[in-house]
Scaffold this motif. Structure first.
Motif, PDB file in Angstrom:
ATOM      1  N   CYS A 235       0.918  -1.221  -0.172  1.00 18.23           N
ATOM      2  CA  CYS A 235       0.118   0.168  -0.046  1.00 18.23           C
ATOM      3  C   CYS A 235       0.931   1.278  -0.195  1.00 18.23           C
ATOM      4  CB  CYS A 235      -0.910  -0.009   1.294  1.00 18.23           C
ATOM      5  SG  CYS A 235      -2.204   1.474   1.296  1.00 18.23           S
ATOM      6  N   VAL A 236       0.958   2.019  -1.111  1.00 15.31           N
ATOM      7  CA  VAL A 236       1.579   3.162  -1.307  1.00 15.31           C
ATOM      8  C   VAL A 236       0.937   4.584  -1.287  1.00 15.31           C
ATOM      9  CG1 VAL A 236       3.449   4.304  -2.727  1.00 15.31           C
ATOM     10  CG2 VAL A 236       3.479   2.001  -2.381  1.00 15.31           C
ATOM     11  N   ALA A 237       1.398   5.542  -0.737  1.00 16.36           N
ATOM     12  CA  ALA A 237       0.751   6.703  -0.581  1.00 16.36           C
ATOM     13  C   ALA A 237       1.924   7.783  -1.221  1.00 16.36           C
ATOM     14  CB  ALA A 237       0.336   7.247   0.690  1.00 16.36           C
ATOM     15  N   LEU A 238       1.512   8.730  -1.858  1.00 17.11           N
ATOM     16  CA  LEU A 238       2.415   9.605  -2.567  1.00 17.11           C
ATOM     17  C   LEU A 238       2.076  11.176  -2.174  1.00 17.11           C
ATOM     18  CD1 LEU A 238       4.944  10.228  -4.129  1.00 17.11           C
ATOM     19  CD2 LEU A 238       3.570  10.478  -6.236  1.00 17.11           C
ATOM     20  N   PHE A 239       2.713  11.905  -1.604  1.00 15.66           N
ATOM     21  CA  PHE A 239       2.513  13.394  -1.257  1.00 15.66           C
ATOM     22  C   PHE A 239       3.516  14.141  -1.877  1.00 15.66           C
ATOM     23  CE2 PHE A 239       1.095  10.579   2.169  1.00 15.66           C
ATOM     24  CZ  PHE A 239      -0.270  11.116   2.580  1.00 15.66           C
TER      25      PHE A 239
END
Length: 247
Positions: A235-239
């Motif tokens: 699970c990857v989140a990019l900010f």
């Protein structure tokens, strides 16, 4: 009939700790960081554990023979019951697997005895009836502070404990071709050289990619995120504070 209560203690747990050490001396690495000689209620068990600690600090083997020699060197072998008592300790535990559980019992009851002692000190402060109430409260708080501060485990941990935990999560084969099956214990970048060097990204890691402008930092970060999400199902989140949502 005397109704006085004995301080909290568990002789069986104390003997189980020492018996486990006589069976497997290396087990002391698992308890020496938090269990002290003074945590034992029985003088016999204090002496035996103290001998084990001395051998441990000198990096010498811990077993029935070496502990008996250490006690004899101190002139305490007969005080603690002699070789017969050491044989008794070995006979009451089959293995050393549960030594941490036994040690936690000994440590917890030791803390309760210290708490009783602290209560007595606070009682004495109250009976002193000092006109300065704030000073009395400060003294009582200081008693509890010393008790809480003293229960913290020591800072030093044997390297074996650290390495055992590391090898449990150390990266193994990373692809099915290398024989890996199942969920990876950490996220991999997808770049073989980088993964071999870093061992993957652990959950507690904060990784900073630094470099001059236009050298590919963002592209590398996006590639790592893509590989983790697509290849490993992470699970990857990019900010981003620089990139727009759309090109």
């Amino acid at each position: 009939m005397n109704g006085e209560k004995l301080p909290p203690h568990d002789i069986d747990a104390e003997e189980a700790v020492n018996g486990s050490l006589l069976i497997d001396g290396t087990a002391i690495y698992r308890i020496a960081t938090f269990l002290n000689q003074q945590d034992f209620y029985s003088e016999q068990n204090q002496l035996v554990y103290g001998a084990c600690l001395s051998l441990y600090q000198r990096n010498e083997a811990i077993n029935q023979i070496t502990v008996a020699q250490e006690l004899d060197r101190r002139g305490k072998l007969e005080t603690c019951g002699g070789a017969a008592y050491l044989s008794h300790l070995i006979s009451i535990v089959p293995t050393s697997l549960d030594i941490e559980n036994y040690a936690q019992i000994v440590y917890r009851l030791s803390l309760m005895r210290h708490l009783i002692s602290a209560a007595g000190q606070i009682e004495a402060i109250g009976y002193a009836a000092d006109p300065d109430v704030d000073a009395s409260l400060s003294k009582a708080e200081d008693v509890l502070f010393r008790l809480r501060h003293g229960q913290s485990p020591r800072d030093f941990v044997h390297v074996r404990q650290v390495l055992d935990k590391y090898f449990e999560t150390a990266p193994g084969p990373t692809t099915e071709a290398e024989g890996y099956r199942g969920t990876l214990p950490q996220a991999l970048s997808g770049f073989i050289g980088l993964d071999e060097f870093l061992g993957g990204f652990q959950p507690s890691d904060l990784v900073i990619i630094a470099g001059r402008t236009s050298l590919g930092k963002t592209s590398l970060a996006l590639s790592i995120a893509r590989n983790a999400a697509v290849e490993q199902g992470a699970c990857v989140a990019l900010f981003s504070l620089e990139m727009a949502q759309e090109p």
